[in-house]
Write a protein that holds these residues in place. Structure first.
Motif, PDB file in Angstrom:
ATOM      1  N   PHE A  40      53.916  22.184  -7.067  1.00  0.00           N
ATOM      2  CA  PHE A  40      54.696  23.308  -6.536  1.00  0.00           C
ATOM      3  C   PHE A  40      54.064  23.822  -5.237  1.00  0.00           C
ATOM      4  CE2 PHE A  40      55.366  27.877  -6.125  1.00  0.00           C
ATOM      5  CZ  PHE A  40      56.742  27.974  -6.198  1.00  0.00           C
ATOM      6  N   ASP A  41      52.736  24.013  -5.276  1.00  0.00           N
ATOM      7  CA  ASP A  41      52.052  24.549  -4.087  1.00  0.00           C
ATOM      8  C   ASP A  41      52.226  23.624  -2.886  1.00  0.00           C
ATOM      9  OD1 ASP A  41      51.230  26.750  -5.402  1.00  0.00           O
ATOM     10  OD2 ASP A  41      49.202  26.049  -5.826  1.00  0.00           O
ATOM     11  N   ARG A  42      52.212  22.327  -3.156  1.00  0.00           N
ATOM     12  CA  ARG A  42      52.278  21.370  -2.058  1.00  0.00           C
ATOM     13  C   ARG A  42      53.683  21.275  -1.448  1.00  0.00           C
ATOM     14  NH1 ARG A  42      49.526  15.709  -3.291  1.00  0.00           N
ATOM     15  NH2 ARG A  42      47.829  17.111  -3.796  1.00  0.00           N
ATOM     16  N   TYR A  43      54.699  21.387  -2.292  1.00  0.00           N
ATOM     17  CA  TYR A  43      56.052  21.102  -1.790  1.00  0.00           C
ATOM     18  C   TYR A  43      57.003  22.308  -1.740  1.00  0.00           C
ATOM     19  CZ  TYR A  43      54.541  16.300  -2.305  1.00  0.00           C
ATOM     20  OH  TYR A  43      53.844  15.125  -2.197  1.00  0.00           O
ATOM     21  N   SER A  44      56.593  23.441  -2.259  1.00  0.00           N
ATOM     22  CA  SER A  44      57.555  24.550  -2.335  1.00  0.00           C
ATOM     23  C   SER A  44      57.993  25.051  -0.959  1.00  0.00           C
ATOM     24  CB  SER A  44      56.990  25.703  -3.160  1.00  0.00           C
ATOM     25  OG  SER A  44      55.724  26.079  -2.679  1.00  0.00           O
ATOM     26  N   ARG A  45      57.064  25.039   0.015  1.00  0.00           N
ATOM     27  CA  ARG A  45      57.428  25.555   1.331  1.00  0.00           C
ATOM     28  C   ARG A  45      58.500  24.681   2.021  1.00  0.00           C
ATOM     29  NH1 ARG A  45      54.889  29.602   3.875  1.00  0.00           N
ATOM     30  NH2 ARG A  45      53.169  29.398   2.431  1.00  0.00           N
ATOM     31  N   PRO A  46      58.268  23.380   2.152  1.00  0.00           N
ATOM     32  CA  PRO A  46      59.352  22.586   2.765  1.00  0.00           C
ATOM     33  C   PRO A  46      60.651  22.621   1.965  1.00  0.00           C
ATOM     34  CG  PRO A  46      57.569  21.147   1.977  1.00  0.00           C
ATOM     35  CD  PRO A  46      57.077  22.550   1.906  1.00  0.00           C
ATOM     36  N   ILE A  47      60.528  22.700   0.644  1.00  0.00           N
ATOM     37  CA  ILE A  47      61.752  22.712  -0.176  1.00  0.00           C
ATOM     38  C   ILE A  47      62.535  24.012   0.037  1.00  0.00           C
ATOM     39  CG2 ILE A  47      62.606  22.862  -2.586  1.00  0.00           C
ATOM     40  CD1 ILE A  47      61.896  20.015  -1.901  1.00  0.00           C
ATOM     41  N   TYR A  52      67.019  26.900   2.262  1.00  0.00           N
ATOM     42  CA  TYR A  52      67.458  28.046   3.064  1.00  0.00           C
ATOM     43  C   TYR A  52      68.351  27.579   4.221  1.00  0.00           C
ATOM     44  CZ  TYR A  52      67.253  32.113   6.137  1.00  0.00           C
ATOM     45  OH  TYR A  52      67.587  33.156   6.951  1.00  0.00           O
ATOM     46  N   ASP A  53      67.938  26.488   4.859  1.00  0.00           N
ATOM     47  CA  ASP A  53      68.758  25.962   5.963  1.00  0.00           C
ATOM     48  C   ASP A  53      70.137  25.527   5.469  1.00  0.00           C
ATOM     49  OD1 ASP A  53      66.701  26.423   7.681  1.00  0.00           O
ATOM     50  OD2 ASP A  53      65.971  24.361   7.693  1.00  0.00           O
ATOM     51  N   ALA A  61      68.233  31.136  -1.693  1.00  0.00           N
ATOM     52  CA  ALA A  61      67.291  30.033  -1.459  1.00  0.00           C
ATOM     53  C   ALA A  61      66.139  30.105  -2.451  1.00  0.00           C
ATOM     54  CB  ALA A  61      66.768  30.092  -0.035  1.00  0.00           C
ATOM     55  N   GLU A  62      65.674  31.316  -2.736  1.00  0.00           N
ATOM     56  CA  GLU A  62      64.576  31.469  -3.707  1.00  0.00           C
ATOM     57  C   GLU A  62      65.024  31.042  -5.102  1.00  0.00           C
ATOM     58  OE1 GLU A  62      62.237  35.161  -1.475  1.00  0.00           O
ATOM     59  OE2 GLU A  62      63.499  35.561  -3.217  1.00  0.00           O
ATOM     60  N   GLU A  63      66.214  31.477  -5.435  1.00  0.00           N
ATOM     61  CA  GLU A  63      66.755  31.145  -6.759  1.00  0.00           C
ATOM     62  C   GLU A  63      66.920  29.624  -6.904  1.00  0.00           C
ATOM     63  OE1 GLU A  63      71.064  31.790  -8.585  1.00  0.00           O
ATOM     64  OE2 GLU A  63      70.280  33.600  -7.629  1.00  0.00           O
ATOM     65  N   LEU A  64      67.443  29.001  -5.845  1.00  0.00           N
ATOM     66  CA  LEU A  64      67.696  27.563  -5.917  1.00  0.00           C
ATOM     67  C   LEU A  64      66.401  26.747  -5.862  1.00  0.00           C
ATOM     68  CD1 LEU A  64      70.899  27.275  -3.672  1.00  0.00           C
ATOM     69  CD2 LEU A  64      70.766  27.494  -6.145  1.00  0.00           C
TER      70      LEU A  64
ATOM     71  N   TYR B  45      61.764  27.945  15.341  1.00  0.00           N
ATOM     72  CA  TYR B  45      62.719  28.551  14.402  1.00  0.00           C
ATOM     73  C   TYR B  45      61.963  29.218  13.250  1.00  0.00           C
ATOM     74  CZ  TYR B  45      66.445  28.578  10.806  1.00  0.00           C
ATOM     75  OH  TYR B  45      67.337  28.939   9.827  1.00  0.00           O
ATOM     76  N   GLU B  46      62.167  30.502  13.108  1.00  0.00           N
ATOM     77  CA  GLU B  46      61.493  31.247  12.038  1.00  0.00           C
ATOM     78  C   GLU B  46      62.513  31.637  10.984  1.00  0.00           C
ATOM     79  OE1 GLU B  46      59.668  34.573  13.943  1.00  0.00           O
ATOM     80  OE2 GLU B  46      58.143  33.335  14.920  1.00  0.00           O
ATOM     81  N   ARG B  47      62.232  31.218   9.789  1.00  0.00           N
ATOM     82  CA  ARG B  47      63.165  31.557   8.696  1.00  0.00           C
ATOM     83  C   ARG B  47      62.689  32.843   8.029  1.00  0.00           C
ATOM     84  NH1 ARG B  47      61.893  26.366   8.856  1.00  0.00           N
ATOM     85  NH2 ARG B  47      63.562  24.816   8.935  1.00  0.00           N
ATOM     86  N   GLU B  48      63.644  33.577   7.531  1.00  0.00           N
ATOM     87  CA  GLU B  48      63.249  34.813   6.847  1.00  0.00           C
ATOM     88  C   GLU B  48      63.026  34.551   5.358  1.00  0.00           C
ATOM     89  OE1 GLU B  48      67.756  36.479   6.055  1.00  0.00           O
ATOM     90  OE2 GLU B  48      66.449  37.577   7.424  1.00  0.00           O
ATOM     91  N   VAL B  49      62.402  33.433   5.082  1.00  0.00           N
ATOM     92  CA  VAL B  49      62.147  33.091   3.685  1.00  0.00           C
ATOM     93  C   VAL B  49      60.744  32.524   3.573  1.00  0.00           C
ATOM     94  CG1 VAL B  49      63.031  30.704   3.781  1.00  0.00           C
ATOM     95  CG2 VAL B  49      63.221  31.978   1.678  1.00  0.00           C
ATOM     96  N   ASP B  50      60.092  32.811   2.455  1.00  0.00           N
ATOM     97  CA  ASP B  50      58.735  32.300   2.273  1.00  0.00           C
ATOM     98  C   ASP B  50      58.465  32.094   0.783  1.00  0.00           C
ATOM     99  OD1 ASP B  50      56.336  31.368   3.041  1.00  0.00           O
ATOM    100  OD2 ASP B  50      55.514  33.278   3.725  1.00  0.00           O
ATOM    101  N   VAL B  51      57.401  31.362   0.524  1.00  0.00           N
ATOM    102  CA  VAL B  51      57.034  31.146  -0.876  1.00  0.00           C
ATOM    103  C   VAL B  51      56.188  32.331  -1.328  1.00  0.00           C
ATOM    104  CG1 VAL B  51      55.789  29.642  -2.472  1.00  0.00           C
ATOM    105  CG2 VAL B  51      57.052  28.660  -0.547  1.00  0.00           C
TER     106      VAL B  51
END
Lengths: 205, 262
Positions: A40-47, A52-53, A61-64, B45-51
């Motif tokens: 999760f830590d490794r891939y959550s950011r790109p996912i 979100y895009d 996006a968080e929910e998905l 591009y800065e997204r308004e989303v983060d982990v």
């Protein structure tokens, strides 16, 4: 010589990383929460960025993203090639995002670009403040992305923001390489039209 | 072509050609430059989303919830599945009798097809000797079940029987319950192998989430099969152990069939 050594060490580093990846996946398959946390830590950011895009809304996006990782956990035993974990995760994220987009379409909440908003932002004089400019540009990019159709948006995001190869994009999306090349070319052209004013002084079309 | 080159997706030979062309062609050089500028712009591009930590907490909570549900549902399934024998020993015995009876019936039918009109003096001997018939479970060598052999003509003369036929009839004994169970088990194993092959061919067509659920159910059933087989090995004559084992096989066939038809 030095280059050869560097290449060899890069290659052995990659092999080691793959082996570590496999070990982590194996542990996660066995129900080790800590190992899954590492994935999760490794891939959550790109996912989350990719999702979100695709959907254009933070909460969604968080929910998905959450849904993506829960599904990944559930199906980890089905991952055949551990080296393709990242592509596999993106594939799940793509399915999750698509399902969400389609259900929203059914509910008549279409993801639509506010063309007027983009036009207004693009036409306005740019502020010299870089931070503000970035924010503004990000809004323009986001709005322009939303205006792309789903396939083009997916291919564009995976190539431009996630730096995936054509082969990986084909694996994730299920599209043929010729189709994704066409989609990418068209997406670039559409995006270019919207971000033109931000391409800098001296830029000529 | 230039985009492909820009994306680094071109082989070495073509890359060299395109690079040479860009160096000589103003329009293509401009296009290449434009792609570079665009890429640079997109990196800002800065997204308004983060982990956030909450994101992992949510994932973890859902995983734990699912795990608890799964354990609960497997336990519930196993309890439901095996509750009948616990409630009624009579029902267990009846089910075993039905299963054995069905297998005997099928075997009789197959025997009668394989040996049309095959009546031997051995049958008559058995029929004329009530004491030997009474021992149906004993499985003596000369025994022949009445319900398997077609009735002999009442007043027919004893016919000379070729030696090979006698030998064949002697081997066609009534199977013991152990044999019947073994045969039933073999049939289940064969059916499972066939269905598994079919399911494996369809794996890619199934939804990964559904597939994971099926696989999880199959793994639980496999464990049950293994446990029940061990129980049968320890107590081969225990009807409850036998029924547990055959029921587990039947469940696996059901699940595989469902997967194949999903």
């Amino acid at each position: 010589m030095a280059e050869a050594i560097s290449l060899r060490s890069q290659s052995s580093g990659r092999a080691e990383a793959l082996m570590n990846n496999s070990r982590i996946i194996e542990r996660a398959r066995g129900g080790d929460d800590e190992a899954f946390r590492m994935i999760f830590d490794r891939y959550s950011r790109p996912i989350i960025s990719f999702i979100y895009d695709m959907v254009g809304q933070r909460e969604l996006a968080e929910e998905l993203t959450q849904e993506t990782f829960v599904r990944a956990y559930r199906s980890l035993k089905l991952l055949r090639d551990d080296a393709k974990l990242s592509t596999w995760l993106f594939g799940i994220a793509k399915n999750v995002a698509r399902e969400s987009l389609r259900s929203r379409m059914r509910e008549n909440h279409r993801v639509e670009i506010d063309d007027d908003r983009v036009a207004m932002i693009a036409d306005n004089e740019l502020t010299p403040d870089d931070r503000l400019l970035n924010k503004e540009l990000s809004l323009v990019i986001q709005a322009a992305l939303s205006a792309l159709d789903e396939d083009k948006r997916m291919v564009f995001t995976l190539k431009i923001f996630q730096q995936r190869s054509y082969e990986e994009i084909a694996d994730i999306t299920g599209f043929s390489v010729p189709k994704l090349k066409t989609d990418l070319h068209r997406a670039r052209a559409e995006m270019r039209r919207r971000i033109e004013p931000y391409l800098g002084v001296g830029y000529e079309v | 072509m230039i985009e492909e080159y820009f994306d680094g997706e071109m082989d070495e030979k073509n890359s060299r050609l395109v690079a040479a062309h860009i160096a000589a062609c103003g329009a293509c050089a401009l296009e290449y430059d434009r792609l570079g500028r665009e890429q640079e712009l997109y990196t800002s591009y800065e997204r308004e989303v983060d982990v956030t930590p909450a994101l992992w907490a949510g994932v973890q909570a859902r995983i734990r919830e699912e795990r608890a549900d799964q354990t609960g549902s497997v336990r519930q399934w196993l309890t439901g599945f095996f509750s009948a024998p616990r409630l009624s020993l009579v029902a267990t015995a009846a089910l075993v009798v039905i299963a054995v009876g069905a297998t005997v019936g099928v075997m009789s039918y197959l025997n009668s097809r394989n040996q049309p009109g095959g009546v031997s003096t051995g049958d008559q001997t058995a029929r004329n000797n009530p004491s030997s018939n009474s021992n149906t479970q004993g499985g003596t060598d000369n025994q022949k079940p009445d319900d398997v052999a077609p009735p002999a003509p009442e007043k027919s003369e004893p016919m000379p029987v070729p030696p090979n036929r006698v030998a064949r009839k002697e081997t066609a004994k009534k199977p013991t319950p152990e044999q019947l169970v073994r045969e039933a088990e073999q049939k289940y194993v064969a059916a499972i192998a066939l269905l598994s092959k079919e399911v494996n061919q369809r794996r890619t067509e199934l939804d990964p989430a559904v597939l994971a659920q099926f696989d999880s159910a199959l793994a639980a059933i496999d464990r049950t099969i293994e446990d029940t087989r061990r129980a049968v090995r320890q107590s081969p004559n225990d009807p409850i152990a036998l029924q547990y084992m055959l029921a587990a096989y039947a469940k696996k066939v059901d699940v595989l069939r469902e997967m194949a038809n999903d």
